[in-house]
Every structure is written in C-alpha cells, then in structure tokens.
Write an enzyme that holds these catalytic residues in place. Structure first.
Site, short mmCIF file in Angstrom:
data_model
loop_
_atom_site.label_atom_id
_atom_site.label_comp_id
_atom_site.label_asym_id
_atom_site.label_seq_id
_atom_site.Cartn_x
_atom_site.Cartn_y
_atom_site.Cartn_z
N GLU A 120 0.83 -1.22 0.00
CA GLU A 120 0.00 0.00 0.00
C GLU A 120 0.86 1.27 0.00
O GLU A 120 0.54 2.26 0.67
CB GLU A 120 -0.97 0.00 1.18
CG GLU A 120 -2.00 -1.11 1.10
CD GLU A 120 -3.09 -1.00 2.14
OE1 GLU A 120 -2.90 -0.27 3.14
OE2 GLU A 120 -4.14 -1.63 1.97
N GLU B 66 -6.99 -7.67 -0.95
CA GLU B 66 -7.59 -7.55 0.38
C GLU B 66 -9.06 -7.21 0.26
O GLU B 66 -9.43 -6.06 0.03
CB GLU B 66 -6.88 -6.49 1.23
CG GLU B 66 -5.49 -6.88 1.68
CD GLU B 66 -4.90 -5.87 2.66
OE1 GLU B 66 -5.66 -5.02 3.18
OE2 GLU B 66 -3.68 -5.94 2.91
#
Length: 720
Positions: free
Chosen positions: A189, A260
């Site tokens: 991320e 995710e």
C-alpha cells in the site's frame, strides 16, 4: 491493510470487452506461473482463484493444519500471508524461524493440503502489526529514512527480501520449482504515502520492483494499491468494494486482482467490532468476478491473536474476530457457509468465465447483466440488482428472475439461478463462553508489587525530557521519568500538569499514585492535570510512561516521538513552575520485566507474599501468580479478564497479549474481555498464570473458560 483508503471510481466505457490471451509476466514456459489480461496462468492453465489471509504468527503451529483444512473446505484455493521482518530479525543479523515464526513449516503444511500460497514479503507489511513489521533497530542506522529512495533503507530491505526469497528457493517452495508459492508481493500500500516522498517516492517504487523481479523467483510479483506499479509487477486492489472502486490494472496484459477483500475490520481499544454481513461480502465478490476479476483474497479469512507485544498502537489482542474463521479458528456462520456456496457457484462456471467473451447489458435503471459466453465452454450470467431498497423482477433471455434488494444472481448456463448473494441458506451460529474455573480463592494467589523508583535510583540523568522509544528501543512498553522537586514555601492546592505523546501516563508523588491518563487512536497527546500532596523540602516525582504498541503506517515513521513533552507545577492557579528543563532521571522497564517474572524459573528468586482478598485488590503495578489445570476437551480456551484494568498475561511463560478492559466503548463495555489461550500453551496440570496489572483490578474475578459455537442443532467445538 490500513484505514483511510481512497480509490477512484471505475466508469464503464465499453459494453463489450474482448479478453487478451497473450501470456505476460516475463515467463512463457508451460510450467510455472505466468499471466495474461484475464488471469494468472498456472502450468499453462488459466485460473480463477479464491484466497484467504492467515498470518502464521497469529496462531500456533498446532493450529495450522486445522485452520488450513477448514479454509480449503470453504472453497479457498490460496492462502495469503505477510512475512514479519521484526519477528524474523529482532536483532541485526540474528534470525528466528522457530515456533510460531516457522514460515517454512507453515508453507509446507499448506502444500501438503494441496493449496497455493501468496507470499507478501513486504518487508513493510502494516497489518495492524507493531511498527508495520519493521525491526526497531532500523531507526538507529545512520541516515535512515524508511520506505523511500534512501540507500540505508534499500540496503537492508534488499538484504532481508533476498534472505526470504533464498530461504524459499532452498526449500523448493516456489511454483517454478514445483512448490506452492504462485505470487510474491513487494512493498505494501505504498500508494498511500508515496506523495509524501515526492520524486524519491516514484524512484523507490521503480527500484523496489526491479529489485524484486531481479531475484528471479519464477512467479509474478504484485504491488497492492500501487497504480504506478512498473511492468511486469501487477498492481492490485485493497478494500471492501473493489468491483466498484478499482479502475483495473495499469496494463491490458495484467489480470484484475483483489488482494484484500476485508471480511470485517480491525478493532482498537475503545472501539466496537465492525460487522460486515455475509451478504455484502458475497455481493461485492460476485461483482468483482462479473467485472473480469480473477483473484479475490479475503482479508482476513482467519485473523487470530496478537500475542505478546505484537499489536500496533491501541489495537486489541484479538484480530479480525469477525472473519469466516474467528479468533479461535471456529466457523463463523453464516459468513463461512455463504461464501463457500459462492465459491462453488462461481467455480462451476470457471470455463466460460475464463475463456468466454464478456458482454454487459442494461436491464433497468439500476440493473445489469454481465454475460460470459463461449461456444466451447458454455455461458454464465451475473444478474445485478443495485437497488438497495426493493426487490426486482428481471427479464433475461425470455425468462423472469426475482432478485432481492442489493443482490446478484448467478445463472449457470445463462439459465439456471444457482446462487443469490442476498439469499442466505446457512443458519447463523453463536459463540458460547463457558466458565470452568474462577480464580476466587485469595490463598491461591501470590502478589509482587513494583517499587516506585526515585531520581536517585535511575542510571541516566539529564536536564531534558528525552524521547521514550530512544531509550526503550521497544524492548519494553515502559519508561520511568523521575525528578526531585524542592518545595520551600507553602503551596495552596498544588497540582501537576503534564503532556505526553505516549499512550499512558501514571503519576506518583512521594510513592503515592496521584493520577493517570491515556490517549486513544484519535487523541495523540495525553494532557493530565492532577492535584498533588507536597511536603516541605524534597519531593520525589515519578512518572511512568507507557506505550501500547508502535504505529503500523504513515510516512517518516522513524521521526515520530513519544513520551513526556511538558511538566509543570502550579499552586492555587498562580504562575506555573516549568519542570521540563529540570534534572530528570530515567529508568527503562519494570523490575518484573528485568527478572522475567513471567517465567517459572525466576519466580523463586523474587520475594512474593500470599495475601487476603482485601490486600490483593486494586493494586497498581502489581504482578499476580497462580496455578491451574487444563480444562477437559480439546476446544479453545479463553481467560476472562473483565475484573481487571490494563496489563499483560502470561501462561507458562508465553504471553497471550496485552489486555485493557478498563478502556470502554461509548456504550460502556470493554472492547475485549476474553483472551485466547491456545491449547499448545497448556499442560494437563500445573499451568502457571502470571498477570501484570498496571492500573489496579481484582484478580479474584478472573475466570478460565472454554469456547464453543452453537449451531441450529448442536454445539460444536473445534481444534485450537
């Protein structure tokens, strides 16, 4: 994973999408793993994959076979895990791959049960894990700036990444070697912080991708939430609604992947559990597949437990307890069963999904059909009702179908409705906690009270307020700040005011507790003003600063400061006396920490006393010890700490984590009361329970419990 994610919307610009069929990924061999614009290609075959996150150190090796078995039975093909740098290299050059840290054993167990692995090396992982997985010793490397085009960081990042890759290669665990690892991830991320590093952020992304690909694993690399992931690295989506928010991969030759899909959300002290319904998860998973997705990973499929001091700032010990497999590894219904049925329904039409041409049809103002059709592999249709308020009757190919509000129906052969996301056929179960022993006999407890250090007891003294973690090096949560204050004239209504960037402070004046305060996820500065009793002459002021984990995310983490920043005494509202520049003494940790009071071998060396009920209650900074036998059966075990305040618990020398039951939710309830004791920590008899209580509580109210779930017909207990 992290909060505050922002994703751009995906606007459909075409009604017909023709799938790319040219393999990519830098490897055109039939064996191993490549990819094209539609999916991963494993041993020459396109694959539609469902994955589930299980983090090996958040459970025990004894739990792994059962967790993996249940995951496979839920229709999962891949197990995804991070690699936790600060677990494996707690000191520079000293590695630990034992016990819960045995990554190779975990992956081999996955392989033995016939599943694939996605290995998210990072080595920054976030994951609500202490310091995002970075070892704290990195901060002391000269010139260090984390996660940017910084030579010291890149050196150590490449060194550790290479260590893990070479370990996997030496065990033959990559798919290119016949092993189960089909994907690896570099960074995590980074798109959330890249802009903070300006041009060095972009150059770091390119370097990280080149470094990873250069390690020649023979399988594709991914970067999650990284729109500028350089070829051949695949950029992927994280979030709850990637079918709506993900604009897709940055190349038509890369597959659309969701790394995710949050089955719930993390929980912090003072917060309540986030309940995400089975219907909502199923809707967005089906929508992602309908929009050409071919890989979905549920984060988490089993969350587990933040043992010891592994949780990040303010996060509770239980992790993603609302996942399809709860903290203890028990099935959470209907989430587990409803998703299992979804996986079966989608896989029954994998061939047309992976080989067919996609057509998108409008069936109403808030309704669409996503059709995949191929003359050789057949047809499948996803009928979507986006209207969250009302059911709808849909006409499709001369047949009528009724869809519930906010629902997707899957039509096998473009005709038979075999699954609907809003229609749950699995009965809900309920978790039951059964007390088997209450530790309510005073004579069974022994207590040791921490001494309150004074200025003369401290080995380090200086005229400044020093930063907390520069002294503790994250070896302990605690740091004592001490000073002497000379009161030579009468002081009416004296009070002490402090400010701290730590998480908790306890103020002692002349050995007596004067007051305490703490911050929260949203309150980063603790401000505390407490009345104090001063004597004429020398007064000893001792302030205990405490941390509840280090942060797991953000730019420039190495610059963050904690601990006391201001201290002053005032008399009846008159001008305050600033103590910040006084001579301060410092002491790292607690006496109980230093003598390892939680370990059996060290108990005899510490003077303890048996106490009656009145003496052992409400003692701040107290260590408690008792013994117990293992409960009958093989189901999960939990310790109810609801009568205590804040601290940490050990069973037979193993920390089951921090507890903080005094930090209440807005509704007035603890965020977590039951703390998991894995069966692997227990012996049949003579188990040692040690509790460190920071605030003051009642150990006579602690209870040992068995955990089970009750379904529609019977209670079931499953291995932990």
């Amino acid at each position: 994973m992290m909060s505050g994610r922002v994703a751009s919307c995906w606007i459909l610009v075409a009604m017909v999408v023709v799938l790319s069929t040219a393999p990519a990924g830098g490897d055109t061999a039939e064996k191993g793993v490549t990819y094209d614009g539609r999916s991963l290609i494993i041993d020459g075959q396109r694959k539609l994959l469902f994955s589930g996150s299980i983090h090996y150190p958040r459970s025990t090796p004894e739990m792994w076979p059962s967790l993996i078995k249940k995951t496979k039975e839920g229709g999962i093909d891949v197990i995804q895990t991070y690699v936790f740098w600060n677990l494996h290299e707690p000191k520079l050059g000293q590695y630990d791959f034992s016990g819960r840290n045995d990554l190779v054993k975990f992956i081999k167990e996955i392989r033995s049960q016939g599943l694939y692995v996605c290995l998210r090396i990072g080595p920054f992982v976030e994951a609500e894990w202490n310091y995002g997985g970075l070892p704290f010793w990195l901060r002391d490397v000269p010139g260090m700036v984390y996660r940017t085009d910084n030579e010291p960081f890149k050196f150590h990042m490449q060194r550790f990444t290479s260590k893990i890759v070479n370990l996997m290669k030496s065990e033959g665990l990559y798919a290119s070697q016949g092993g189960p690892i089909i994907l690896s991830q570099i960074e995590n991320e980074y798109g959330n912080v890249e802009a903070a590093f300006h041009e060095k952020g972009a150059s770091y992304v390119k370097w990280a991708a080149q470094m990873a690909v250069g390690l020649q694993t023979g399988v594709p690399w991914i970067m999650c939430k990284q729109p500028d992931a350089p070829d051949p690295v695949i950029n992927t989506c994280n979030g709850m609604r990637c079918g709506e928010t993900f604009p897709g991969p940055n190349s038509p030759n890369k597959p659309k992947m969701w790394t995710e899909d949050w089955t719930s959300f993390y929980q912090f002290y003072g917060g309540t559990p986030y309940i995400r319904s089975a219907e909502d998860i199923a809707f967005h998973a089906a929508l992602f597949i309908a929009k050409n997705g071919s890989y979905i990973n549920y984060y988490m499929y089993h969350g587990g437990t933040n043992f010891g001091r592994t949780s990040s700032s303010y996060f509770i010990t239980g992790y993603y307890d609302q996942a399809p497999l709860d903290e203890y590894g028990l099935l959470r219904q209907p989430k587990y069963g409803h998703l299992k049925e979804l996986h079966a329904a989608i896989k029954s039409s994998a061939n047309p999904l992976l080989q067919g041409k996609q057509t998108i049809l409008s069936l109403g103002p808030m309704q669409q059909a996503y059709v995949f059709e191929d003359e050789n592999s057949g047809c499948v249709a996803f009928l979507v009702n986006n209207d969250a308020r009302k059911a709808i009757q849909i006409q499709f190919r001369n047949n009528a179908y009724s869809l519930l509000p906010k629902s997707i129906g899957i039509l096998q052969n473009c005709k038979n409705l075999i699954y609907e996301t809003a229609k749950v056929n699995v009965a809900k179960n309920m978790r039951v906690t059964t007390p088997v022993q209450v530790f309510n006999v005073p004579d069974k407890w022994e207590v040791f009270r921490e001494s309150i250090p004074t200025f003369s007891d401290t080995p380090l003294k200086t005229k400044a307020l020093l930063e907390h973690t520069n002294l503790t090096k994250d070896k302990s949560d605690y740091l004592w700040y001490t000073l002497r204050f000379e009161s030579s004239s009468p002081c009416a209504n004296p009070s002490l005011y402090i400010e701290s960037l730590g998480h908790v402070v306890h103020v002692f004046v002349n050995h007596a507790l004067a007051g305490s305060g703490h911050g929260s996820r949203n309150i980063t500065v603790v401000k505390l003003q407490v009345p104090v009793s001063l004597i004429n002459g020398q007064n000893n002021i001792s302030i205990l600063s405490g941390m509840v984990g280090l942060p797991d995310s953000g730019a420039y983490m190495e610059r963050k400061s904690y601990g006391l920043t201001k201290a002053q005494i005032s008399c009846g509202g008159t001008n305050a006396i600033d103590l910040s520049g006084s001579q301060w003494g410092y002491l790292v940790g607690l006496v109980g920490d230093k003598v390892k009071l939680h370990q059996w071998a060290n108990l005899k060396s510490v003077k303890r006393s048996t106490n009656d009920a009145g003496l052992i209650k409400n003692c701040p900074l107290a260590w408690y010890k008792t013994m117990f036998d293992e409960p009958n059966g093989d189901g999960p075990v939990g310790l109810n700490m609801g009568s205590m305040g804040k601290g940490e618990v050990w069973v037979n020398g193993e920390s089951i984590g921090r507890y903080w039951v005094s930090f209440l939710t807005p509704a007035g309830h603890p965020s977590q009361s039951i703390y998991h004791i894995p069966r692997a920590f227990l012996k049949p008899s003579g188990n040692l329970l040690v509790v460190f209580e920071e605030e003051g509580g009642d150990p006579l109210g602690i209870s040992l419990n068995t955990i089970s779930v009750i379904g529609s017909n019977k209670a079931q207990s499953q291995l932990s």
